[in-house]
Design a protein around this motif. Structure first.
Motif, PDB file in Angstrom:
ATOM      1  N   SER A  25     -17.939  -4.498   3.586  1.00 43.83           N
ATOM      2  CA  SER A  25     -17.861  -3.044   3.719  1.00 43.83           C
ATOM      3  C   SER A  25     -16.681  -2.615   4.556  1.00 43.83           C
ATOM      4  O   SER A  25     -16.338  -1.429   4.585  1.00 43.83           O
ATOM      5  CB  SER A  25     -19.156  -2.520   4.355  1.00 43.83           C
ATOM      6  OG  SER A  25     -19.351  -3.101   5.634  1.00 43.83           O
ATOM      7  N   ASN A  26     -16.058  -3.557   5.243  1.00 44.55           N
ATOM      8  CA  ASN A  26     -14.925  -3.222   6.106  1.00 44.55           C
ATOM      9  C   ASN A  26     -13.589  -3.562   5.463  1.00 44.55           C
ATOM     10  O   ASN A  26     -12.585  -3.728   6.150  1.00 44.55           O
ATOM     11  CB  ASN A  26     -15.054  -3.955   7.437  1.00 44.55           C
ATOM     12  CG  ASN A  26     -16.270  -3.483   8.225  1.00 44.55           C
ATOM     13  OD1 ASN A  26     -16.591  -2.296   8.217  1.00 44.55           O
ATOM     14  ND2 ASN A  26     -16.941  -4.415   8.897  1.00 44.55           N
ATOM     15  N   THR A  27     -13.557  -3.729   4.114  1.00 43.03           N
ATOM     16  CA  THR A  27     -12.320  -4.080   3.422  1.00 43.03           C
ATOM     17  C   THR A  27     -11.359  -2.907   3.439  1.00 43.03           C
ATOM     18  O   THR A  27     -11.722  -1.796   3.031  1.00 43.03           O
ATOM     19  CB  THR A  27     -12.609  -4.473   1.970  1.00 43.03           C
ATOM     20  OG1 THR A  27     -13.538  -5.549   1.953  1.00 43.03           O
ATOM     21  CG2 THR A  27     -11.336  -4.879   1.259  1.00 43.03           C
ATOM     22  N   PRO A  28     -10.126  -3.113   3.917  1.00 46.92           N
ATOM     23  CA  PRO A  28      -9.146  -2.016   3.889  1.00 46.92           C
ATOM     24  C   PRO A  28      -8.688  -1.762   2.448  1.00 46.92           C
ATOM     25  O   PRO A  28      -8.686  -2.657   1.617  1.00 46.92           O
ATOM     26  CB  PRO A  28      -8.003  -2.538   4.753  1.00 46.92           C
ATOM     27  CG  PRO A  28      -8.101  -4.019   4.626  1.00 46.92           C
ATOM     28  CD  PRO A  28      -9.560  -4.337   4.524  1.00 46.92           C
ATOM     29  N   GLY A  29      -8.307  -0.572   2.182  1.00 44.09           N
ATOM     30  CA  GLY A  29      -7.826  -0.235   0.850  1.00 44.09           C
ATOM     31  C   GLY A  29      -6.486  -0.887   0.553  1.00 44.09           C
ATOM     32  O   GLY A  29      -5.717  -1.227   1.454  1.00 44.09           O
ATOM     33  N   ALA A  30      -6.196  -1.036  -0.769  1.00 43.83           N
ATOM     34  CA  ALA A  30      -4.939  -1.669  -1.194  1.00 43.83           C
ATOM     35  C   ALA A  30      -3.977  -0.660  -1.790  1.00 43.83           C
ATOM     36  O   ALA A  30      -2.995  -1.038  -2.434  1.00 43.83           O
ATOM     37  CB  ALA A  30      -5.245  -2.769  -2.195  1.00 43.83           C
ATOM     38  N   THR A  39       0.835  -1.204   0.000  1.00 43.19           N
ATOM     39  CA  THR A  39       0.000   0.000   0.000  1.00 43.19           C
ATOM     40  C   THR A  39       0.868   1.253   0.000  1.00 43.19           C
ATOM     41  O   THR A  39       0.657   2.197  -0.781  1.00 43.19           O
ATOM     42  CB  THR A  39      -0.920   0.002   1.227  1.00 43.19           C
ATOM     43  OG1 THR A  39      -1.747  -1.167   1.208  1.00 43.19           O
ATOM     44  CG2 THR A  39      -1.798   1.248   1.247  1.00 43.19           C
ATOM     45  N   ASP A  63      -8.272   5.303  -5.810  1.00 48.67           N
ATOM     46  CA  ASP A  63      -7.948   4.328  -4.774  1.00 48.67           C
ATOM     47  C   ASP A  63      -8.135   2.907  -5.302  1.00 48.67           C
ATOM     48  O   ASP A  63      -8.801   2.672  -6.315  1.00 48.67           O
ATOM     49  CB  ASP A  63      -8.787   4.554  -3.514  1.00 48.67           C
ATOM     50  CG  ASP A  63     -10.279   4.619  -3.824  1.00 48.67           C
ATOM     51  OD1 ASP A  63     -10.640   4.343  -4.991  1.00 48.67           O
ATOM     52  OD2 ASP A  63     -11.061   4.948  -2.928  1.00 48.67           O
ATOM     53  N   SER A 112     -16.837  -8.278  -1.682  1.00 44.45           N
ATOM     54  CA  SER A 112     -15.998  -7.820  -0.580  1.00 44.45           C
ATOM     55  C   SER A 112     -16.880  -7.116   0.434  1.00 44.45           C
ATOM     56  O   SER A 112     -17.904  -6.507   0.094  1.00 44.45           O
ATOM     57  CB  SER A 112     -14.908  -6.863  -1.081  1.00 44.45           C
ATOM     58  OG  SER A 112     -15.480  -5.751  -1.735  1.00 44.45           O
ATOM     59  N   TYR A 134      -9.084  -1.168  -4.186  1.00 34.15           N
ATOM     60  CA  TYR A 134      -9.651  -2.073  -3.191  1.00 34.15           C
ATOM     61  C   TYR A 134      -9.633  -3.490  -3.762  1.00 34.15           C
ATOM     62  O   TYR A 134      -9.931  -3.695  -4.946  1.00 34.15           O
ATOM     63  CB  TYR A 134     -11.081  -1.682  -2.829  1.00 34.15           C
ATOM     64  CG  TYR A 134     -11.145  -0.529  -1.854  1.00 34.15           C
ATOM     65  CD1 TYR A 134     -11.264  -0.772  -0.491  1.00 34.15           C
ATOM     66  CD2 TYR A 134     -11.063   0.786  -2.303  1.00 34.15           C
ATOM     67  CE1 TYR A 134     -11.319   0.275   0.411  1.00 34.15           C
ATOM     68  CE2 TYR A 134     -11.103   1.841  -1.416  1.00 34.15           C
ATOM     69  CZ  TYR A 134     -11.238   1.582  -0.054  1.00 34.15           C
ATOM     70  OH  TYR A 134     -11.270   2.625   0.847  1.00 34.15           O
ATOM     71  N   ALA A 135      -9.283  -4.422  -2.906  1.00 27.57           N
ATOM     72  CA  ALA A 135      -9.267  -5.827  -3.323  1.00 27.57           C
ATOM     73  C   ALA A 135     -10.701  -6.340  -3.399  1.00 27.57           C
ATOM     74  O   ALA A 135     -11.568  -5.947  -2.629  1.00 27.57           O
ATOM     75  CB  ALA A 135      -8.468  -6.672  -2.329  1.00 27.57           C
ATOM     76  N   SER A 136     -10.957  -7.206  -4.364  1.00 28.74           N
ATOM     77  CA  SER A 136     -12.279  -7.795  -4.521  1.00 28.74           C
ATOM     78  C   SER A 136     -12.135  -9.216  -5.030  1.00 28.74           C
ATOM     79  O   SER A 136     -11.086  -9.623  -5.520  1.00 28.74           O
ATOM     80  CB  SER A 136     -13.121  -6.965  -5.499  1.00 28.74           C
ATOM     81  OG  SER A 136     -12.529  -6.963  -6.786  1.00 28.74           O
TER      82      SER A 136
END
Length: 419
Positions: free
Chosen positions: A52-57, A5, A41, A50, A43-45
């Motif tokens: 709603s609490n997925t942290p950004g990548a 990240t 941004d 995924s 985000y992993a999917s």
């Protein structure tokens, strides 16, 4: 992993620094258009979605957007320096490749073609010998050779003969034709002269002596001489008749005519002139002094190129030392539906792409195209103050992402050190 990240953030900040640095480096480049980096941004999917609490990548570069706003105009003393005040781009041909740009730094090559600093030819619409501009794109060229002479084929002169003049011949009966002597001003009422040219461009003085022949019928004779000698035709004077309102009604015995044909041999190896049309249209006989109201003729001697003028519509005029001006052509401008999709190829030039849309060609000042300003160049549209602020922001982002890596490294080392 926070390392990836943070690494994406460092890469994004580095790209931002490159774009900003390139803008700053070209702040004084004529016709340069600044760019800005745009990011999104990450985000992993997965196929299952995924939460709603997925942290950004991290972050990735979405686009380097070009800004085609108008730059300030810097006025120069070179008429071939061109700036576009408004929309449009110059069209240049680089060995068959069409390129487009706003840099109007042009000059002439050894063959008279209008080229930019990289040797690409400026394109436009060529004019024919009559000055009519066509609509086909071609390389614009200024003929730097001497302009060939043009023999006079018509002379238009309008004048006023003083109606108060009287017949000068004192003989009874009067014979003004025989009494006339060009060397004696007492034998004619008025005189004027004009310059005509033969096929070699040699000038010849055509003198016209006006002798009143009848006070009642308002009749006059015009004696014409070329370089002090009588012409081949007409063999004698040309008769003019005016009505009671002072309007010309007859020339050389022909009612409602205003002109007569003049033949003369210029000598010096030039082609003998046959049928030089001398037109007295709009000439009058009023009770006021003799005056020449208008005088034009279509001949000229040879001339060298003296300068080039380009107007707001992009029309190119060549001025010659013989006083003549010739329309060479017209600068063409290009436009696209999506300017931002043009591909920069260097030297402040762009190439067409599939995303830019089809090429739209037009004349300056028409449709949505701007006007041409000759003797000026468009400066870069880079705002240095803004770019220096962006530089600080990019540097801060780079340092912050470096700090993320440092923190992640310390955290990882703490886990490794657990016993």
């Amino acid at each position: 992993m926070p390392f990836n990240t943070a690494l994406s953030g460092i890469r994004a900040a580095n790209t931002d620094l490159k774009v900003t640095g390139n803008n700053i480096a070209n702040a004084s480049t004529t016709g340069f258009k600044n760019s800005r980096a745009e990011f999104g941004d990450v985000y992993a999917s997965s196929l299952l979605g995924s939460g709603s609490n997925t942290p950004g990548a991290g972050v990735n570069l979405q686009k380097i957007r070009q800004q085609f706003s108008q730059g300030n105009l810097n006025f120069t003393e070179n008429q071939l320096d061109l700036a576009i005040n408004g929309a449009g781009m110059f069209i240049l041909d680089n060995a068959g490749d069409k390129l487009y740009g706003r840099d109007g730094t042009f000059g002439l090559d050894k063959d008279g073609y209008i080229v930019n600093n990289t040797g690409s030819n400026l394109q436009g619409f060529i004019a024919d010998d009559e000055g009519n501009v066509g609509g086909i794109l071609e390389d614009l060229r200024v003929n730097v050779e001497n302009q060939a002479p043009n023999a006079s084929t018509e002379l238009n002169i309008s004048f006023n003969l003083d109606a108060r003049e009287t017949v000068l011949d004192p003989n009874v009966p009067a014979d003004p034709a025989a009494y006339f002597d060009p060397a004696d001003p007492a034998t004619y009422n008025h005189a004027t002269s004009a310059t005509v040219y033969d096929s070699l461009g040699n000038p010849h003085t055509m003198s016209q002596y006006f002798v009143k022949t009848d006070d009642v019928t308002n009749s006059w004779n015009v004696h014409v001489q070329i370089d002090g000698a009588n012409p081949t035709a007409p063999a004698g004077p040309v008769a003019l008749v005016f009505d009671t309102e002072g309007a010309l009604t007859s020339v050389d015995g022909v009612s409602n005519a205003t002109e007569f044909a003049l033949d003369y041999d210029p000598g010096n190896g030039a082609t003998p002139v046959a049928g030089l049309a001398v037109d007295f249209a709009n000439s009058t006989q009023f009770g006021s002094g003799f005056s020449v109201e208008g005088l034009t003729q279509d001949g000229y001697t040879t001339g060298r190129l003296a300068g080039i003028d380009i107007d707001e519509q992009g029309l190119i005029f060549a001025r010659f030392t013989n006083g003549e001006a010739q329309t060479i052509g017209q600068v063409a401008l290009a436009s696209f539906n999506n300017l931002e999709a043009l591909k920069p190829v260097g030297s402040t030039l762009w190439a067409q792409t599939a995303d830019s849309g089809e090429l739209i060609v037009g004349a300056p000042g028409s449709a949505s195209f701007g006007d041409i300003q000759a003797g000026a160049l468009e400066e870069s549209n880079v705002d240095l103050s803004e770019q220096l602020v962006n530089l600080i922001i990019a540097q801060r982002n780079f340092q912050a992402n470096s700090k993320t890596i440092e923190t992640a490294n310390q955290t990882t080392q703490t886990i490794i050190n657990l016993r």
